[in-house]
Design an enzyme around this catalytic site. Structure first.
Site, PDB file in Angstrom:
ATOM      1  N   GLY A 107     -41.014 -10.493  46.086  1.00 14.10           N
ATOM      2  CA  GLY A 107     -40.983 -11.012  44.420  1.00 14.10           C
ATOM      3  C   GLY A 107     -41.959 -11.710  43.776  1.00 14.10           C
ATOM      4  N   ASN A 108     -43.328 -12.229  44.238  1.00 10.23           N
ATOM      5  CA  ASN A 108     -44.226 -12.963  44.226  1.00 10.23           C
ATOM      6  C   ASN A 108     -43.844 -12.523  42.197  1.00 10.23           C
ATOM      7  OD1 ASN A 108     -44.271 -15.423  45.307  1.00 10.23           O
ATOM      8  ND2 ASN A 108     -44.699 -13.408  47.093  1.00 10.23           N
ATOM      9  N   LYS A 109     -44.140 -11.656  42.144  1.00 13.03           N
ATOM     10  CA  LYS A 109     -45.013 -10.431  41.417  1.00 13.03           C
ATOM     11  C   LYS A 109     -43.727 -10.203  40.303  1.00 13.03           C
ATOM     12  CE  LYS A 109     -49.828  -9.649  43.586  1.00 13.03           C
ATOM     13  NZ  LYS A 109     -48.593 -10.262  45.115  1.00 13.03           N
ATOM     14  N   CYS A 230     -54.528  -7.457  48.749  1.00 11.55           N
ATOM     15  CA  CYS A 230     -54.999  -8.638  49.762  1.00 11.55           C
ATOM     16  C   CYS A 230     -55.738  -8.055  50.037  1.00 11.55           C
ATOM     17  CB  CYS A 230     -53.382  -9.949  49.969  1.00 11.55           C
ATOM     18  SG  CYS A 230     -52.662  -9.073  50.833  1.00 11.55           S
TER      19      CYS A 230
HETATM   20  N1  SAM Z   1     -45.990  -7.853  45.159  1.00 13.82           N
HETATM   21  C1  SAM Z   1     -45.223  -8.501  46.455  1.00 13.82           C
HETATM   22  C2  SAM Z   1     -45.673  -9.739  46.218  1.00 13.82           C
HETATM   23  O1  SAM Z   1     -46.290 -10.253  45.334  1.00 13.82           O
HETATM   24  O2  SAM Z   1     -44.312 -10.429  46.641  1.00 13.82           O
HETATM   25  C3  SAM Z   1     -46.375  -7.771  47.407  1.00 13.82           C
HETATM   26  C4  SAM Z   1     -45.985  -5.946  48.108  1.00 13.82           C
HETATM   27  S1  SAM Z   1     -47.460  -6.038  49.258  1.00 13.82           S
HETATM   28  C5  SAM Z   1     -48.401  -6.194  49.128  1.00 13.82           C
HETATM   29  C6  SAM Z   1     -46.137  -4.321  49.182  1.00 13.82           C
HETATM   30  C7  SAM Z   1     -44.606  -3.916  49.680  1.00 13.82           C
HETATM   31  O3  SAM Z   1     -44.937  -2.138  48.801  1.00 13.82           O
HETATM   32  C8  SAM Z   1     -44.256  -4.070  50.557  1.00 13.82           C
HETATM   33  O4  SAM Z   1     -42.914  -4.579  50.891  1.00 13.82           O
HETATM   34  C9  SAM Z   1     -44.492  -2.595  51.579  1.00 13.82           C
HETATM   35  O5  SAM Z   1     -43.034  -2.209  52.396  1.00 13.82           O
HETATM   36  C10 SAM Z   1     -44.029  -2.426  49.777  1.00 13.82           C
HETATM   37  N2  SAM Z   1     -44.351  -0.744  49.381  1.00 13.82           N
HETATM   38  C11 SAM Z   1     -44.861  -0.214  49.993  1.00 13.82           C
HETATM   39  N3  SAM Z   1     -45.220   1.871  50.300  1.00 13.82           N
HETATM   40  C12 SAM Z   1     -43.760   1.535  49.215  1.00 13.82           C
HETATM   41  C13 SAM Z   1     -43.388   2.553  47.870  1.00 13.82           C
HETATM   42  N4  SAM Z   1     -44.026   3.974  48.782  1.00 13.82           N
HETATM   43  N5  SAM Z   1     -42.788   2.481  46.964  1.00 13.82           N
HETATM   44  C14 SAM Z   1     -41.490   1.507  47.348  1.00 13.82           C
HETATM   45  N6  SAM Z   1     -42.368   0.079  48.457  1.00 13.82           N
HETATM   46  C15 SAM Z   1     -43.339   0.400  49.021  1.00 13.82           C
END
Ligand code: SAM
Length: 310
Positions: A107-109, A230
């Site tokens: 949830g940072n973004k 990332c």
């Molecule tokens: N944007 C987040 C942040 O800045 O805090 C980090 C996101 S992390 C790279 C990717 C996230 O997307 C993971 O928590 C993963 O479980 C979720 N995810 C992956 N595929 C997804 C999908 N098809 N639908 C929803 N969430 C998904």
């Protein structure tokens, strides 16, 4: 505990959560004094970032365990590069309707979007049950009241659902290899649950990233989309964007001037079939300018963008 350690010598980036606080309160609470250069950071000093508003750099060994500003959600520990997607989206001109964060946990973004767009409704998607709890907690602590969490696979959304008719902006930060992560404080940014075989990992990730990006571009009124990872691999970055834009002719990569032009490192032109696309992409090399490794592409829908900005 793990998330609060910083084993690589990056500055400690702290985003002031403007939903609950402001720079003045944070500076006072931390008891730090400004310096003009990031290289001059020592204990007791703070550097104000020149790319992202309300972002501060502190010396790398500072601890936030028991820190009141941190525990009350007034500051959010977030690498500078990870602040770029919401900052880029926010820098694009034109009116804003509703916003989607397609891959939201932890949830940072999402909370950055909520701070930048207090009047917009933000739909935050997360498919993983455990990570959705982290997302709920982070949104609650941040004080954001405009976020609707959707525990589901973003690619399963019906893009024609009335609910999303007013969505004009999407931030998409899908699971990636995490090859740019050099600091354990950012370990939550990578989805370690992904059931991918190591041998096919890059290819599988790249296919998944293309699919989810195409889905984001298919919302009927969406005008601006940021795609980020990332990762430092071209297969997850320029190549994904290039491949998708070859199929989605209504979409383009924004120009450099509207994509944090003050940041020096752009996409790699040789990895794009049209080298000019690289200006609308940002690359961060791990540790080079005090950030993790990161990639952002700034995409817009040609017609909707022209209409909204004319
Ligand atoms: N944007 C987040 C942040 O800045 O805090 C980090 C996101 S992390 C790279 C990717 C996230 O997307 C993971 O928590 C993963 O479980 C979720 N995810 C992956 N595929 C997804 C999908 N098809 N639908 C929803 N969430 C998904």
């Amino acid at each position: 505990e793990l998330a609060l350690k910083n084993p690589v010598n990056l500055p400690r980036w702290v985003r002031v959560n403007t939903i609950l606080s402001n720079k003045e309160e944070v500076i006072k609470g931390l008891g730090v004094e400004p310096v003009d250069s990031i290289d001059a950071l020592v204990p007791g000093k703070v550097y104000f970032d020149d790319c992202v508003e309300n972002l501060l750099a502190l010396e790398s060994n500072i601890s936030f365990v028991g820190n009141e500003l941190y525990e009350k959600g007034k500051i959010i520990i977030q690498d500078k590069a990870s602040c770029f997607p919401a900052a880029v989206l926010h820098g694009m001109p034109g009116p804003v309707g509703d916003i989607i964060d397609g891959c939201a946990a932890p949830g940072n973004k999402t909370t950055h979007l909520a701070a930048l767009y207090p009047n917009a409704k933000i739909f935050a998607f997360e498919r993983d049950a455990y990570r959705v709890k982290t997302l709920q907690k982070m949104v609650r602590i941040s004080g954001a009241k405009n976020v609707e969490i959707q525990h589901m696979d973003f690619t399963h959304t019906d893009v024609h659902d009335e609910k999303y008719a007013n969505v004009t902006h999407i931030l998409l930060d899908p699971s990636c290899s995490g090859s740019g992560i050099v600091s354990r404080q950012d370990f939550l940014l990578v989805n370690e649950q992904d059931p991918v075989d190591e041998g096919d990992r890059k290819e599988n990730l790249s296919k998944f990233q293309s699919t989810i990006l195409k889905h984001a571009l298919s919302f009927p009124n969406v005008r601006n989309v940021t795609y980020s990872t990332c990762s430092v691999h071209r297969e997850e970055n320029e190549q994904v964007v290039d491949e998708v834009l070859k199929q989605e002719k209504d979409w383009s990569c924004a120009p450099l001037e509207s994509t944090l032009p003050q940041w020096p490192d752009r996409g790699v032109p040789e990895y794009c079939s049209d080298p000019s696309m690289a200006g609308g992409m940002i690359r961060c090399e791990p540790g080079r300018y005090g950030t993790i490794g990161f990639f952002v592409a700034n995409l817009f829908h040609n017609k909707r963008y022209a209409e909204a900005t004319s």
